[in-house]
Design a protein around this motif. Structure first.
Motif, PDB file in Angstrom:
ATOM      1  N   MET A  88       7.210   5.029   0.040  1.00 54.46           N
ATOM      2  CA  MET A  88       8.044   5.699  -0.949  1.00 54.46           C
ATOM      3  C   MET A  88       8.356   4.821  -2.166  1.00 54.46           C
ATOM      4  SD  MET A  88      11.536   5.921   1.341  1.00 54.46           S
ATOM      5  CE  MET A  88      10.922   7.217   2.381  1.00 54.46           C
ATOM      6  N   ASP A  89       8.480   5.512  -3.297  1.00 56.53           N
ATOM      7  CA  ASP A  89       8.759   4.819  -4.555  1.00 56.53           C
ATOM      8  C   ASP A  89      10.091   5.340  -5.091  1.00 56.53           C
ATOM      9  OD1 ASP A  89       8.458   3.518  -6.980  1.00 56.53           O
ATOM     10  OD2 ASP A  89       7.216   5.083  -7.836  1.00 56.53           O
ATOM     11  N   LYS A  90      10.039   6.453  -5.838  1.00 56.96           N
ATOM     12  CA  LYS A  90      11.280   7.070  -6.315  1.00 56.96           C
ATOM     13  C   LYS A  90      11.654   8.194  -5.366  1.00 56.96           C
ATOM     14  CE  LYS A  90      11.131   5.921 -11.181  1.00 56.96           C
ATOM     15  NZ  LYS A  90      12.308   5.083 -11.277  1.00 56.96           N
ATOM     16  N   ILE A  91      12.844   8.135  -4.813  1.00 57.64           N
ATOM     17  CA  ILE A  91      13.279   9.187  -3.893  1.00 57.64           C
ATOM     18  C   ILE A  91      13.866  10.329  -4.719  1.00 57.64           C
ATOM     19  CG2 ILE A  91      14.747   9.737  -1.898  1.00 57.64           C
ATOM     20  CD1 ILE A  91      14.453   6.821  -1.027  1.00 57.64           C
TER      21      ILE A  91
ATOM     22  N   ALA B 142       6.114  -3.459  -2.635  1.00 56.79           N
ATOM     23  CA  ALA B 142       4.676  -3.731  -2.604  1.00 56.79           C
ATOM     24  C   ALA B 142       3.946  -2.922  -1.526  1.00 56.79           C
ATOM     25  CB  ALA B 142       4.428  -5.222  -2.430  1.00 56.79           C
ATOM     26  N   TYR B 143       4.661  -2.464  -0.486  1.00 57.47           N
ATOM     27  CA  TYR B 143       4.016  -1.553   0.482  1.00 57.47           C
ATOM     28  C   TYR B 143       3.487  -0.338  -0.286  1.00 57.47           C
ATOM     29  CZ  TYR B 143       6.148  -3.592   4.736  1.00 57.47           C
ATOM     30  OH  TYR B 143       6.509  -4.409   5.770  1.00 57.47           O
ATOM     31  N   TYR B 144       4.379   0.188  -1.147  1.00 59.28           N
ATOM     32  CA  TYR B 144       4.028   1.411  -1.867  1.00 59.28           C
ATOM     33  C   TYR B 144       2.964   1.135  -2.930  1.00 59.28           C
ATOM     34  CZ  TYR B 144       4.272   5.492  -4.813  1.00 59.28           C
ATOM     35  OH  TYR B 144       3.932   6.604  -5.543  1.00 59.28           O
TER      36      TYR B 144
ATOM     37  N   CYS C 165      -7.054  -5.604  -2.688  1.00 58.29           N
ATOM     38  CA  CYS C 165      -7.744  -5.772  -1.400  1.00 58.29           C
ATOM     39  C   CYS C 165      -6.863  -6.654  -0.511  1.00 58.29           C
ATOM     40  CB  CYS C 165      -9.123  -6.388  -1.614  1.00 58.29           C
ATOM     41  SG  CYS C 165      -9.867  -6.927  -0.055  1.00 58.29           S
ATOM     42  N   PHE C 166      -6.356  -7.752  -1.107  1.00 57.86           N
ATOM     43  CA  PHE C 166      -5.482  -8.631  -0.315  1.00 57.86           C
ATOM     44  C   PHE C 166      -4.200  -7.909   0.081  1.00 57.86           C
ATOM     45  CE2 PHE C 166      -1.711 -11.294  -0.198  1.00 57.86           C
ATOM     46  CZ  PHE C 166      -2.006 -12.062   0.920  1.00 57.86           C
ATOM     47  N   SER C 167      -3.512  -7.269  -0.905  1.00 57.71           N
ATOM     48  CA  SER C 167      -2.186  -6.707  -0.586  1.00 57.71           C
ATOM     49  C   SER C 167      -2.308  -5.525   0.383  1.00 57.71           C
ATOM     50  CB  SER C 167      -1.394  -6.352  -1.838  1.00 57.71           C
ATOM     51  OG  SER C 167      -2.125  -5.529  -2.680  1.00 57.71           O
ATOM     52  N   GLY C 168      -3.384  -4.715   0.237  1.00 58.60           N
ATOM     53  CA  GLY C 168      -3.599  -3.606   1.184  1.00 58.60           C
ATOM     54  C   GLY C 168      -3.815  -4.145   2.593  1.00 58.60           C
ATOM     55  N   THR C 169      -4.625  -5.198   2.709  1.00 58.03           N
ATOM     56  CA  THR C 169      -4.906  -5.780   4.029  1.00 58.03           C
ATOM     57  C   THR C 169      -3.635  -6.428   4.585  1.00 58.03           C
ATOM     58  OG1 THR C 169      -7.079  -6.292   3.136  1.00 58.03           O
ATOM     59  CG2 THR C 169      -6.564  -7.237   5.278  1.00 58.03           C
ATOM     60  N   TYR C 170      -2.872  -7.045   3.682  1.00 60.13           N
ATOM     61  CA  TYR C 170      -1.632  -7.689   4.122  1.00 60.13           C
ATOM     62  C   TYR C 170      -0.640  -6.646   4.663  1.00 60.13           C
ATOM     63  CZ  TYR C 170       2.326 -10.836   4.278  1.00 60.13           C
ATOM     64  OH  TYR C 170       3.391 -11.583   4.719  1.00 60.13           O
TER      65      TYR C 170
ATOM     66  N   LEU D 204       8.804  -4.908   0.876  1.00 60.60           N
ATOM     67  CA  LEU D 204       7.869  -6.028   0.735  1.00 60.60           C
ATOM     68  C   LEU D 204       7.925  -6.528  -0.708  1.00 60.60           C
ATOM     69  CD1 LEU D 204       5.619  -7.872   1.779  1.00 60.60           C
ATOM     70  CD2 LEU D 204       3.991  -6.019   1.417  1.00 60.60           C
ATOM     71  N   GLY D 205       8.548  -7.678  -0.880  1.00 60.44           N
ATOM     72  CA  GLY D 205       8.673  -8.256  -2.216  1.00 60.44           C
ATOM     73  C   GLY D 205       7.583  -9.284  -2.452  1.00 60.44           C
ATOM     74  N   GLY D 206       7.777 -10.090  -3.512  1.00 62.19           N
ATOM     75  CA  GLY D 206       6.809 -11.124  -3.815  1.00 62.19           C
ATOM     76  C   GLY D 206       6.978 -12.339  -2.914  1.00 62.19           C
TER      77      GLY D 206
END
Ligand SMILES: Nc1nc2c(ncn2[C@@H]2O[C@H](COP(=O)(O)OP(=O)(O)OP(=O)(O)O)[C@@H](O)[C@H]2O)c(=O)[nH]1
Ligand SMILES: [Ca+2]
Length: 523
Positions: free
Chosen positions: A455-458, A378-380, A430-435, A230-232
């Protein structure tokens, strides 16, 4: 006494024995010297073998290779430096991120009107790459820049400007000593596919060794993870599918990696990245706003932000709403209501539908999702900040409850609690979590909440994203066929060679002694 066994010390080259017949003194002389020579050769061979073994197993100076990839995203640019051992380049999971650099400033597409600033923009990270990578490796180090959705949107608006940005990057990167391989806009299809390769490569899902260090075969490899980025400005979903997909949809690709075929579905939704989604939502709601104010359930109560309405409609993603209002100042006021926020976000997705054989939103065909997913970018960021990653919260109800609580918390409380977090990020969680929740629901993934891993850094080292997969592909570092594994490791091979050579030498010497003895016997 003739024919009796000589004493054992004969083996150790004692004087010719008294048992020897006077007539055979010449023979004795030769046999004694023969054994001496053999013994000498034996000791020499032994020393040589041990020397070869030691030399072969001596730790060689590390022979590392490096690669640099710039991710020119819609919201910002990052540089990643990857490192790997040159000897093991075809094994899986061995390339890792050794350093990264955040380019200061917005996404590269915002430099359309100030191209002259591009060298300053990128040179700090390039300087870091020059310092970190040993000088004698610079010429062999491939350097890539891939631009994503921000540049795709700019290209839709003004292709010439997009080209000029890439040319400015090209002339800058050509002035560095690295092996520059080009700056280009990658397609959404590539972005999804390379993200899938990255996470499965790093998670070791593409090929495996068993306890005997042999590669597991086709049906023994572990299931791969789907990739959610999930990018910008855009969002990608990519996963292996077993559904037969008609060619007309053109949404799948075939990979042959380490001897196994994968049918991978991937799709990139432009304008569904988190920044563009917020812009679309604000632009869509601005038409109903009372003059000068817009009530916004996705912002905390007490939060205010003033924007120029023209800025809401400047993007390709929001242009369709442009005629509805003329440009003026608009004050956005938070009301902090998760349910209303979710409803308004749902309006951004059209025609959601899913049955046993296909799913869709925005009229885009998608086979039903299968297996586990790795969700990054952005998910993470959102779910990690909200402490809602699937390993911490087990059910969707709990997530919903926590989101309701968080969104309704007054902005003054949130702002005081997290003074170190950038205001843009904090005000939009709040917006990005709901999105994130709405998007996962549209993908039909919320039912399987625990199958989505944020996941962020594997392996605590390498960021999940398309960049590593891009470099692995362009440097041909993932073979199509399974590498042939050798039956023995190198040290085992050398040890066995030494042992068997020793045995051979001993057998040979014993044989000559026995032969000599038997010649006495037959006298
Ligand atoms: N909270 C938080 N948000 C971040 C961070 N880094 C980036 N973001 C935001 O998360 C969103 C997505 O960021 P990225 O994944 O970097 O997006 P991008 O690569 O620029 O955009 P695309 O070109 O669409 O892929 C944007 O709104 C960023 O502003 C971070 O460290 N923390
Ligand atoms: Ca991105």
């Amino acid at each position: 006494m003739e024919g009796m066994m000589p004493p054992f010390h004969f083996l150790f080259f004692s004087k010719p024995s008294v048992y020897i017949d006077q007539n055979s003194s010449v023979k004795t002389f030769f046999s004694r010297n023969g054994i001496l020579i053999l013994g000498f050769i034996f000791i020499l061979s032994l020393i040589a073998l041990i020397a070869v073994g030691l030399a072969q197993n001596k730790k060689l100076p590390d022979n590392f290779k490096y690669g640099i990839v710039f991710d020119a995203g819609s919201s910002h640019t990052s540089m990643y430096i990857y490192k790997w051992s040159a000897e093991k380049m075809n094994d899986t999971g061995l390339v890792y991120e050794t350093a990264s650099c955040e380019v200061k400033g917005p996404g590269i597409s915002s430099y359309a009107s100030n191209l002259q600033d591009i060298p300053v923009y990128l040179s700090k990270c390039m300087g870091k790459a020059k310092d970190l990578i040993p000088k004698y490796k610079h010429q062999d180090t491939p350097l890539y820049l891939g631009a994503t959705a921000g540049m795709r949107l700019l290209r839709m608006e003004n292709e010439e400007l997009a080209k000029m940005i890439l040319s400015a990057v090209t002339s800058l990167f050509n002035s560095y000593p690295f092996n520059f391989q080009g700056a280009r806009i990658i397609s959404g299809f590539e972005e999804g596919a390379y993200g899938w390769i990255t996470i499965n490569y790093l998670l070791g899902k593409l090929e495996k060794h068993n306890w005997k260090n042999q590669f597991l075969r086709e049906n023994e490899t572990q299931d791969t993870y789907g990739a959610l980025d999930l990018g910008g400005a855009s969002t990608q979903i990519t996963f292996v599918t077993s559904t037969q997909i008609s060619k007309q949809f053109k949404k799948t690709t075939q990979f042959r990696l380490y001897g196994k075929n994968y049918t991978v579905y991937t799709y990139s939704y432009l304008c569904h990245g988190v920044d563009q989604a917020l812009l679309r939502k604000l632009a869509l709601n601005a038409k109903d706003a009372s003059p000068g104010a817009l009530m916004e359930p996705c912002f905390h109560p007490g939060y205010e932000r003033t924007v120029l309405t023209s800025s809401l409609f400047s993007s390709v993603c929001t242009k369709i709403y442009k005629n509805w209002i003329s440009s003026r100042n608009l004050t956005i006021q938070g009301t902090g209501n998760f349910q209303k926020c979710k409803e308004s976000i749902t309006e951004l997705f059209q025609n959601n539908y899913c049955n046993a054989s296909y799913c869709t939103f925005d009229m885009i065909y998608r086979p039903p999702t299968e297996g586990h997913f790795g969700a990054f970018s952005a998910y993470y960021y959102a779910m990690d900040f909200l402490n809602l990653t699937s390993d911490k919260v087990s059910s969707l109800d709990m997530v919903t409850h926590k989101m309701e609580e968080f969104c309704s918390t007054p902005w003054s409380v949130v702002n005081t609690a997290f003074p170190q977090v950038k205001e843009k990020y904090l005000s939009e969680y709040c917006f990005s979590g709901t999105y994130v929740l709405t998007l996962l629901q549209k993908y039909n993934l919320t039912e399987y909440w625990t199958q989505v891993e944020f996941m962020d850094k594997i392996n605590n080292k390498t960021e999940a994203g398309w960049t590593l997969g891009y470099m692995l592909n362009l440097t041909n570092m993932i073979p199509a066929e399974l590498p042939q594994s050798k039956p023995f490791s190198h040290p085992t091979y050398i040890s066995l060679m030494v042992i068997f050579s020793l045995l051979l030498a001993i057998v040979f010497i014993l044989g000559s002694v026995m032969f000599q003895k038997s010649s006495y016997f037959w006298k």
